[in-house]
Design a protein around this motif. Structure first.
Motif, PDB file in Angstrom:
ATOM      1  N   LYS A 217       0.314  60.071  88.691  1.00 42.86           N
ATOM      2  CA  LYS A 217       0.445  61.412  89.785  1.00 42.86           C
ATOM      3  C   LYS A 217       0.803  60.857  91.354  1.00 42.86           C
ATOM      4  CE  LYS A 217      -3.319  63.541  86.503  1.00 42.86           C
ATOM      5  NZ  LYS A 217      -4.438  63.754  86.609  1.00 42.86           N
ATOM      6  N   ILE A 218       1.528  60.432  91.611  1.00 41.84           N
ATOM      7  CA  ILE A 218       1.577  60.434  93.113  1.00 41.84           C
ATOM      8  C   ILE A 218       2.740  60.289  93.308  1.00 41.84           C
ATOM      9  CG2 ILE A 218      -0.374  58.937  94.040  1.00 41.84           C
ATOM     10  CD1 ILE A 218       0.632  56.308  94.072  1.00 41.84           C
ATOM     11  N   GLY A 219       3.697  59.949  92.691  1.00 44.00           N
ATOM     12  CA  GLY A 219       4.875  60.512  92.471  1.00 44.00           C
ATOM     13  C   GLY A 219       5.918  59.310  92.416  1.00 44.00           C
ATOM     14  N   LEU A 220       5.073  57.825  92.165  1.00 42.30           N
ATOM     15  CA  LEU A 220       6.571  57.086  92.017  1.00 42.30           C
ATOM     16  C   LEU A 220       7.578  56.849  91.128  1.00 42.30           C
ATOM     17  CD1 LEU A 220       2.996  54.234  92.212  1.00 42.30           C
ATOM     18  CD2 LEU A 220       4.706  54.316  93.961  1.00 42.30           C
ATOM     19  N   PRO A 221       8.616  56.006  91.661  1.00 39.07           N
ATOM     20  CA  PRO A 221       9.439  55.520  90.751  1.00 39.07           C
ATOM     21  C   PRO A 221       9.318  55.285  89.750  1.00 39.07           C
ATOM     22  CG  PRO A 221      10.009  54.934  92.692  1.00 39.07           C
ATOM     23  CD  PRO A 221       8.632  55.457  92.912  1.00 39.07           C
ATOM     24  N   ASP A 222       9.717  55.722  88.330  1.00 33.49           N
ATOM     25  CA  ASP A 222       9.758  55.283  86.653  1.00 33.49           C
ATOM     26  C   ASP A 222       9.363  53.545  86.539  1.00 33.49           C
ATOM     27  OD1 ASP A 222       9.449  57.793  86.275  1.00 33.49           O
ATOM     28  OD2 ASP A 222      11.347  58.016  85.537  1.00 33.49           O
ATOM     29  N   GLN A 223      10.402  52.993  87.267  1.00 36.27           N
ATOM     30  CA  GLN A 223       9.839  50.926  86.823  1.00 36.27           C
ATOM     31  C   GLN A 223       8.802  51.165  87.665  1.00 36.27           C
ATOM     32  OE1 GLN A 223      13.890  50.089  89.257  1.00 36.27           O
ATOM     33  NE2 GLN A 223      14.857  49.378  87.300  1.00 36.27           N
ATOM     34  N   ILE A 228       3.426  48.738  86.983  1.00 39.37           N
ATOM     35  CA  ILE A 228       2.182  48.722  87.035  1.00 39.37           C
ATOM     36  C   ILE A 228       1.475  48.793  85.891  1.00 39.37           C
ATOM     37  CG2 ILE A 228      -0.210  49.690  87.246  1.00 39.37           C
ATOM     38  CD1 ILE A 228       1.990  50.973  89.950  1.00 39.37           C
ATOM     39  N   ASP A 229       1.923  50.016  84.520  1.00 36.20           N
ATOM     40  CA  ASP A 229       1.485  49.424  82.763  1.00 36.20           C
ATOM     41  C   ASP A 229       1.611  48.180  82.598  1.00 36.20           C
ATOM     42  OD1 ASP A 229       1.019  52.513  82.892  1.00 36.20           O
ATOM     43  OD2 ASP A 229       3.272  52.800  82.064  1.00 36.20           O
ATOM     44  N   LYS A 230       2.538  46.879  82.382  1.00 36.98           N
ATOM     45  CA  LYS A 230       2.927  46.417  81.828  1.00 36.98           C
ATOM     46  C   LYS A 230       1.279  45.259  82.742  1.00 36.98           C
ATOM     47  CE  LYS A 230       6.282  41.786  81.489  1.00 36.98           C
ATOM     48  NZ  LYS A 230       7.892  41.680  82.088  1.00 36.98           N
ATOM     49  N   LEU A 231       1.432  45.075  83.656  1.00 39.49           N
ATOM     50  CA  LEU A 231       0.312  44.657  84.626  1.00 39.49           C
ATOM     51  C   LEU A 231      -0.573  44.378  83.646  1.00 39.49           C
ATOM     52  CD1 LEU A 231       0.477  44.643  88.502  1.00 39.49           C
ATOM     53  CD2 LEU A 231       1.374  43.011  86.973  1.00 39.49           C
ATOM     54  N   ASN A 243      14.859  48.033  90.589  1.00 40.06           N
ATOM     55  CA  ASN A 243      15.892  49.037  91.762  1.00 40.06           C
ATOM     56  C   ASN A 243      15.216  50.113  92.057  1.00 40.06           C
ATOM     57  OD1 ASN A 243      17.686  46.911  91.895  1.00 40.06           O
ATOM     58  ND2 ASN A 243      18.445  47.314  89.734  1.00 40.06           N
ATOM     59  N   ILE A 244      15.524  51.355  93.822  1.00 44.22           N
ATOM     60  CA  ILE A 244      14.955  51.814  93.102  1.00 44.22           C
ATOM     61  C   ILE A 244      15.655  52.690  94.184  1.00 44.22           C
ATOM     62  CG2 ILE A 244      12.833  53.418  94.362  1.00 44.22           C
ATOM     63  CD1 ILE A 244      11.294  50.591  93.789  1.00 44.22           C
ATOM     64  N   LYS A 245      16.177  54.463  93.508  1.00 41.88           N
ATOM     65  CA  LYS A 245      17.144  54.986  94.153  1.00 41.88           C
ATOM     66  C   LYS A 245      16.228  56.018  95.330  1.00 41.88           C
ATOM     67  CE  LYS A 245      20.664  53.723  90.902  1.00 41.88           C
ATOM     68  NZ  LYS A 245      21.575  55.101  90.171  1.00 41.88           N
TER      69      LYS A 245
END
Length: 511
Positions: A217-223, A228-231, A243-245
C-alpha cells in the motif's frame, strides 16, 4: 501516598496500644482480689482498734457490737472505693506513659532503618522507570550500606549499558540513514518497520507514508513487490537486478533480500538492500559504444587505404591520373586516421586520474583572437561572418595551448554545423569568479534529448555532416575534460533549427 516509615509506625502504634490494653485488662481482672485483701486487712485492723477502745468504756455490749459492725461495713466500702479510683488512675497514667515512650523509641528506631529502606525503594523504582542516573545514599550507620552500594553499582552498570546502547543505536541509525543504498525492512506481517533516507528519496516517499504500512500500500513498483513476495515465499536470501521506470527514465537496481532470524530461529521478517547501478550500466554501455565506435571509425579509413593500395598494386599505378587520385584519397584517409588516433590519445591523457595542467595568467582575448586566425579559413569557405564582442581586460588562469584547443574545437564545430552565409557571435566577459567565453551560431541546433549526450565520445548530432567535415566525434568530449581540468564548467543552450550557444567558464585571476 503514606510513606513506609509512617505506615510501619502506625502499625507499631496499634500493636503497642493493643498490647498495653491487654495488660490493662489483665491487671483489671486481678485488681478485685488485691483490693479485697487489702481492704479486709485495713478494716480488721481498724475494727480491732475500735473494739479495744470500746471495751474500756461503759457502752453496753450490744451497742458495741452494732458500732463495730457498722464501722466495719462502712470502712470496707470507703476503702474499696478509694483504692479502685487510685488504682485505675495510676494504671492509666502508667500505661499512657509507656505508650508514649514506646512510640518515641519506635519512631527513632524506624527513622534510622525505615528511611534508608524507603530511599532504596524509591531508587529501585526510578531504576525500573529507566532513570539510571539516580543513586542511593550510602549510610554505614543504618546497616544498609552493602545494599546501597550494590544498588549504586547496578545503577552505574545500567547507565553504562544504556549509554552504550544509545551510542550503538545512534551509530546504527546514522549508518542506515546515510548509506548510499536504499534499505527496507518488513516484518513478518508485511508491514514496513525501517526505510532509510535513500529509499524514501528513490521512490519520492515520506517516512510517515511507509512506517507501519503494508508494503503493498505504499506504492512500490511491481517488480519490487514481486521480489518481496518471492522472499516471503522462499524464506531464503535472493539477489536480483531490477529495472525501475520513473519519470520516463529507467533506473537499474541490484536488489539483495534476506530473512531476518531472531532468537531460537524465530522468523521476524525480511530486509532488502538496493544498490543503484544505473551509472555502472551507463558506463558499461559507454564502454560498449566506445569499442563499437572506435572499430567503426578505424574501419572506414583503413578499408579505404587498403582498397586503394590494393588497386594500385594490381596495376592502377600505371595510369598517372588514377595514381594521383588514389594517392590523394589514401593521404586524406591517413590524415583522418592520424587525427582520430591523436584525439584518442589526447582524450585518454585528459581522462587519466590526477591529470593536471600548468596554469598561468592568460588574457582571454589573446586566446580568442589566435583561435579565430586558425579557423577563419573554414568560415570563409562557407561565407560565414564571425562577429566578436571581447572584453580585453579579462585575465584567466590556464594553459595557453589547452585553452586554444578548447576554443578552436568550439569555433570549428560552430562553423561545421552552420549554414552558409550565416553569422557566428563570439563574446568574452566575466563575473565575480569566472571569465566567460560565449559562442553563438545559427546552425541546425540540438534537441533537448541530445544535449545531455553531446559530450559523449563519438556522439554526433548529424553524423553525415560531421563525418564529411572530417570530425572524429571526440572534440566535445576533449573540450569537456579540458574545461574541468581548468576547474571550470561548460553550458549548452540550443533550439532545433535556430542555433546553439556554448558558454565556457574559466576561473579568473584574483587580484
Amino acid at each position: 501516598m503514606m510513606s513506609f516509615q509512617n505506615r510501619i509506625l502506625r502499625i507499631y502504634s496499634i500493636l503497642i496500644g493493643l498490647l498495653l490494653a491487654g495488660v490493662g485488662l489483665v491487671l483489671g481482672q486481678l485488681y478485685p482480689l488485691f483490693v479485697d485483701n487489702t481492704a479486709n486487712s485495713l478494716v480488721n485492723s481498724k475494727v480491732e482498734d475500735i473494739s479495744a477502745y470500746l471495751s474500756t468504756t461503759e457502752v453496753p455490749k450490744d451497742i458495741q457490737n452494732q458500732i463495730i459492725h457498722k464501722v466495719s461495713f462502712n470502712d470496707h466500702i470507703i476503702e474499696s472505693t478509694d483504692i479502685q479510683q487510685t488504682f485505675w488512675m495510676f494504671l492509666f497514667i502508667i500505661l499512657f506513659l509507656a505508650f508514649l515512650i514506646a512510640i518515641i523509641i519506635g519512631a527513632s528506631v524506624f527513622k534510622k532503618y525505615a528511611v534508608p529502606i524507603e530511599h532504596l525503594t524509591q531508587t529501585a523504582m526510578e531504576l525500573a522507570k529507566g532513570n539510571y542516573r539516580v543513586r542511593a545514599f550510602e549510610d554505614d550507620f543504618s546497616g544498609m550500606s552493602k545494599l546501597s552500594k550494590s544498588i549504586n553499582i547496578l545503577a552505574r552498570n545500567l547507565h553504562d549499558i544504556s549509554v552504550m546502547r544509545e551510542t550503538e543505536k545512534e551509530r546504527l541509525k546514522t549508518l542506515i540513514e546515510n548509506m548510499g543504498s536504499a534499505l527496507l525492512m518488513i516484518d513478518r506481517n508485511g508491514e514496513t518497520t525501517i526505510a532509510n533516507r535513500s529509499f524514501l528519496k528513490l521512490f519520492q516517499l515520506k517516512f510517515e507514508d511507509v512506517d507501519g504500512k503494508l508494503f503493498r500500500k505504499i506504492g512500490l513498483p511491481d517488480q519490487i513487490e514481486e521480489f518481496i513476495d518471492k522472499l516471503f515465499l522462499t524464506e531464503s536470501s535472493n539477489r536480483q537486478q531490477l529495472n525501475i521506470k520513473k519519470n520516463h527514465f529507467t533506473y537499474y537496481m541490484d536488489a539483495y533480500g534476506a530473512p531476518v532470524i531472531g532468537e531460537h530461529g524465530r522468523w521476524l521478517g525480511i530486509v532488502i538492500v538496493m544498490h543503484d547501478i544505473t551509472e555502472l550500466k551507463k558506463l558499461e554501455q559507454v564502454r560498449k559504444d566506445f569499442v563499437a565506435n572506435v572499430s567503426h571509425e578505424l574501419k572506414t579509413p583503413v578499408t579505404s587505404i587498403k582498397g586503394f593500395s590494393e588497386t594500385l598494386l594490381f596495376g592502377a599505378y600505371k595510369k598517372e591520373e588514377t595514381l594521383l587520385s588514389f594517392l590523394e584519397i589514401i593521404h586524406k584517409e591517413s590524415n583522418r586516421l592520424q587525427a582520430l588516433i591523436i584525439d584518442l590519445l589526447d582524450l585518454s591523457k585528459v581522462e587519466q586520474t590526477g591529470y593536471e595542467i600548468s596554469k598561468q595568467k592568460v588574457y582571454f582575448s589573446e586566446i580568442i583572437n589566435s583561435s579565430i586566425e586558425l579557423t577563419i579559413h573554414l568560415a570563409d569557405k562557407k561565407n560565414i561572418t564571425i562577429e566578436t564582442n571581447i572584453d580585453e581586460q579579462v585575465v584567466i588562469l590556464g594553459e595557453t595551448n589547452r585553452l586554444k584547443q578548447i576554443i578552436v574545437n568550439l569555433i570549428a564545430n560552430a562553423i561545421n554545423y552552420s549554414l552558409e552565409n550565416t553569422m557566428i557571435k563570439l563574446s568574452v566577459y566575466q563575473n565575480k569568479k569566472y571569465g566567460i567565453f560565449e559562442i553563438e551560431d545559427q546552425g541546425i541546433g540540438i534537441s533537448k534529448v541530445e544535449i545531455t549526450r553531446i559530450f559523449e565520445r563519438f556522439y554526433r548530432v548529424d553524423r553525415a555532416r560531421s563525418r564529411n567535415s572530417g570530425g572524429t566525434g571526440l572534440g566535445l568530449a576533449i573540450v569537456k575534460h579540458l574545461v574541468e581540468a581548468h576547474q571550470g564548467y561548460i553550458e549548452v543552450h540550443s533550439e532545433e533549427g535556430k542555433g546553439t550557444i556554448f558558454k565556457v567558464y574559466i576561473p579568473i585571476v584574483n587580484t
